[in-house]
Write a protein that holds these residues in place. Structure first.
Motif, short mmCIF file in Angstrom:
data_model
loop_
_atom_site.label_atom_id
_atom_site.label_comp_id
_atom_site.label_asym_id
_atom_site.label_seq_id
_atom_site.Cartn_x
_atom_site.Cartn_y
_atom_site.Cartn_z
N GLY A 227 40.43 30.63 40.14
CA GLY A 227 41.01 31.85 39.60
C GLY A 227 40.70 33.11 40.39
O GLY A 227 40.76 34.22 39.88
N LEU A 228 40.35 32.96 41.69
CA LEU A 228 40.10 34.15 42.50
C LEU A 228 41.42 34.81 42.87
O LEU A 228 42.41 34.13 43.07
CB LEU A 228 39.37 33.77 43.80
CG LEU A 228 37.94 33.31 43.71
CD1 LEU A 228 37.41 32.99 45.10
CD2 LEU A 228 37.08 34.39 43.09
N PRO A 229 41.46 36.12 42.96
CA PRO A 229 42.68 36.77 43.44
C PRO A 229 42.95 36.32 44.88
O PRO A 229 42.01 36.27 45.68
CB PRO A 229 42.35 38.26 43.40
CG PRO A 229 41.09 38.39 42.63
CD PRO A 229 40.39 37.07 42.68
N PRO A 230 44.22 35.99 45.20
CA PRO A 230 44.53 35.48 46.54
C PRO A 230 44.03 36.39 47.66
O PRO A 230 43.54 35.92 48.68
CB PRO A 230 46.06 35.44 46.54
CG PRO A 230 46.44 35.34 45.12
CD PRO A 230 45.39 36.05 44.33
N PHE A 231 44.14 37.70 47.45
CA PHE A 231 43.71 38.64 48.48
C PHE A 231 42.24 38.45 48.82
O PHE A 231 41.85 38.37 49.98
CB PHE A 231 43.96 40.07 47.97
CG PHE A 231 43.78 41.13 49.00
CD1 PHE A 231 44.87 41.60 49.72
CD2 PHE A 231 42.53 41.66 49.27
CE1 PHE A 231 44.72 42.57 50.68
CE2 PHE A 231 42.37 42.64 50.24
CZ PHE A 231 43.46 43.10 50.94
N ILE A 232 41.41 38.30 47.77
CA ILE A 232 39.97 38.16 47.98
C ILE A 232 39.64 36.77 48.51
O ILE A 232 38.85 36.62 49.45
CB ILE A 232 39.22 38.39 46.65
CG1 ILE A 232 39.56 39.77 46.09
CG2 ILE A 232 37.72 38.24 46.84
CD1 ILE A 232 39.19 40.92 46.98
#
Lengths: 376, 341
Positions: free
Chosen positions: B131-136
């Protein structure tokens, strides 16, 4: 539940990968780390560290280089390690990821200062950016030894001494040797001819000096033979003369990457009046060779001249694609920076050392005084 | 009255079968590509040469493969920032395997693609399961890949085997030099055929297959897609695996053309690719992706990259020009969409 388990697993693998990464990093650098620590532990007696004003046993020297991207720096490192072993000092040899990472280098210099070493070796990517660190070092009484391109334009007395190739003279050497090859072409030319100069950047002193040395010398050589010269292509060097016999065309890429330098080279090679191109370091020399792959003009209609070595440049000199190249003595640079740093830290007087450079061609590249300086 | 006629004209333009088939944004991009090429050619005679065209193709391969891959990640509504450094990492590692450890080139090429795929898998798992934001997530793997490449090669540059060596055969995939009767060798940009084949395969996958439809669907509304019983995480991961794999292939393309890889490099390559994708008309907010558009965008980027030095622009002006083209191209797309809505 299943999801939670998975994410925990993922975390675990990532952490283990990180550990494994660090683990594999150790052997990569172990040769240097080991030798560093070995030399110190052998000579240092931990009980009397406080009273070691004369012994260099636990002397630690921080060396901030321009990174390790080019094999050239491995040769510098080798020289530095040799000298450190002989003198029994610890060295910490650092360098930014790429030669464009000025901010990262400044950070490394600051880290070095925080560790309060006996002396610092510095090859500044950009003097202005390092000024603050240099001043701090001065205040803390830590001597700085410049190497490779040194720290040009630093405040008076801030740099104890430099161990460096006289880059301007090296550029002049390249111009001298190149002019011998292209003199006839310039003399017999009926219209304008063009000499390309490829510089990796316009900020680092080693690169700009080699460029300037070449450009100035070439200009004076050509003008001595009664021709006029116009310098174009980059604001730093521009000196436009209308209707000149010879145009010196300077190319600087936006970033130090292979494809940009290769495109610069193609652009120069494509100009119909180009008779010669000079690449002022390993990166530019390689860009020149790669850029020629679609055109095949080097060694036939265009004279190629480069700097330093590396596999591509060596094989191009051997095959005649490049007429020749200038090599420095990176091992001597590494040795000298450590030797000077130790002397300066002990309070002895030190002075600049010119580590020298040589012109090599297919004919003399195997000679005993050249071959050791050529790295793969 | 006049408003009606312009509306009619507009409709006629939008309903034109050719415009419909190509898509307005792609048509604008294609026109822009042609205009840029003609303008450069008019300014610089050497830009018109065949060898320059080959150089444009040379630059299009690595940007192209990266861009095709990242189109999938962008279509899911995400982003993959790691492709540039993954390209350099995979190519550095396998280049070192080939030159220092004498691993056969064919095996090296496979490993190169695999390394890309593994980073893609990592990105996919981080985004969909953790569930990490793709950007990060991809920013993290950008740093990871940058570091791993340097660690493996002890931070030294790697030069892949030359075309003249036996191990240099892989270069023929991207460029064959045909030696003519007069002894002059002419380079044939064979890599374009490969790029085209991969583009067609990936376009089919994205827009004509079930996995592709899921990727598009979850990009436009991930909750709705999940609620309709689709295993969203699985298909999201697939998109990132494709992105990584393509970066691995791009690594081979880069090595074949430019020979030398510098450790620590590659950051910034992804932006050329992403710019190409966006110029081509793929929506940054997800739910719509076009490989054909991406390909056109890639060629705009490679024409700019190759051509700007030719028209005598100095370094910094080149960057300004590229930035302006990107902003203008995307603005055209945004304005166009607003009008249609």
């Amino acid at each position: 539940m299943k999801k939670k388990l998975l994410s925990v697993l993922m975390c675990a693998t990532m952490v283990s990968a990180l550990v494994a990464g660090c683990g594999s990093k150790a052997p990569a650098e172990s040769t240097t780390d080991q030798s560093k620590t070995d030399t110190t532990t052998e000579t240092t007696d931990k009980t009397d560290t406080a009273t070691t004003d004369t012994a260099s046993g636990d002397m630690s020297i921080y060396i901030v280089s321009k990174g390790f991207q080019h094999q050239y720096w491995q040769a510098v490192l080798k020289g530095a390690e040799e000298a450190a072993k002989e003198l029994g000092v610890t060295i910490d040899f650092k360098g930014p990821d790429t030669e464009s990472d000025i901010a990262q280098q400044v950070q490394m210099l600051n880290n070095a200062l925080n560790n309060k070493p006996a002396a610092i070796g510095l090859a500044a990517l950009d003097t202005e950016a390092c000024l603050e660190g240099i001043t701090k070092a001065q205040q803390a009484g830590i001597p700085i030894i410049g190497f490779d391109s040194g720290v040009p334009g630093a405040p008076e007395g801030a740099i104890a001494a430099n161990a460096a190739t006289d880059n301007y003279a090296a550029g002049e050497l390249a111009a001298d040797e190149t002019y011998k090859i292209i003199k006839e072409k310039i003399d017999s030319a009926t219209s304008t001819v063009r000499i390309g100069v490829m510089n990796q950047d316009a900020t680092s002193e080693s690169i700009t000096s080699r460029g300037s040395g070449f450009i100035d010398k070439m200009k004076s050589l050509i003008e001595a033979d009664g021709k006029t010269v116009s310098i174009e292509g980059h604001d730093k060097w521009t000196n436009k003369v209308d209707g000149a016999n010879v145009i010196i065309d300077v190319a600087v890429p936006a970033q130090v990457t292979a494809e940009l330098s290769s495109i610069d080279a193609q652009n120069l090679l494509n100009k119909a009046d180009t008779i010669c191109i000079y690449g002022s370091n390993q990166h530019s020399g390689e860009g020149l060779i790669t850029g020629d792959a679609n055109l095949n003009k080097l060694g036939t209609s265009v004279v190629g001249v480069a700097f330093d070595s590396g596999e591509l440049i060596k094989s191009a000199v051997k095959s005649g694609k490049l007429a020749g190249a200038v090599t420095q003595d990176p091992v001597a640079i590494g040795r000298n920076v450590v030797e000077l740093a130790v002397k300066a830290a002990k309070g002895e007087s030190v002075s600049n050392v010119d580590t020298g450079c040589k012109w090599y061609t297919a004919d003399n590249m195997e000679d005993a005084d050249i071959a050791p300086n050529l790295y793969d | 009255m006049s408003a009606k006629t312009t509306e009619k004209k507009q409709n006629a333009f939008l309903n034109n079968p050719i415009v419909k088939a190509v898509g307005t944004q792609r048509l604008i991009a294609l026109l822009a590509l042609i205009i840029i090429y003609i303008v450069f050619g008019a300014i610089s005679p050497s830009f018109r040469q065949y060898s320059t065209l080959v150089s444009i193709f040379d630059a299009s391969y690595y940007i192209g493969f990266m861009a095709i891959g990242v189109t999938f990640a962008i279509t899911t509504g995400g982003i993959d920032l790691s492709i540039g450094t993954v390209l350099v990492c995979s190519s550095l590692v396998t280049g070192a395997l080939a030159t220092k450890y004498n691993v056969p080139i064919a095996l090296c090429l496979i490993i190169c693609i695999l390394i890309g795929a593994i980073f893609g898998l990592l990105n996919g798992l981080m985004v969909s399961y953790m569930g990490l934001p793709p950007f990060i997530a991809t920013l993290g793997s950008m740093m990871l890949s940058k570091g791993f490449g340097s660690i493996f090669t002890k931070a030294q540059s790697v030069t892949w085997p030359q075309a003249t060596e036996a191990a240099g055969w892989f270069r023929n995939i991207f460029k064959i030099n045909i030696v003519g009767a007069n002894g002059m060798s002419t380079p044939i940009p064979t890599g374009f055929i490969l790029l085209l084949i991969v583009a067609i395969l990936m376009a089919t996958l994205l827009n004509k297959s079930r996995p592709g439809r899921y990727i598009v669907a979850l990009g436009s509304n991930i909750e709705a897609t999940r609620l309709s019983g689709v295993n969203v995480a699985k298909w999201q991961t697939l998109a990132y695996i494709i992105s990584g794999t393509m970066a691995g292939i791009a690594g081979i393309a880069y090595a074949a053309v430019y020979s030398t890889l510098l450790p620590g490099g590659g950051a910034g390559f992804e932006l050329d690719a992403i710019a190409g994708v966006v110029i081509g008309g793929t929506s940054m907010s997800g739910g719509y992706g076009t490989i054909a558009g991406t390909l056109i965008g890639v060629f705009i980027m490679s024409v700019l990259k190759t051509g700007l030095p030719f028209i005598g622009l100095q370094t910094h002006y080149q960057q300004v020009a590229t930035g302006l083209v990107l902003i203008f191209a995307v603005f055209m797309d945004v304005a166009n969409r607003k009008k249609r809505n």
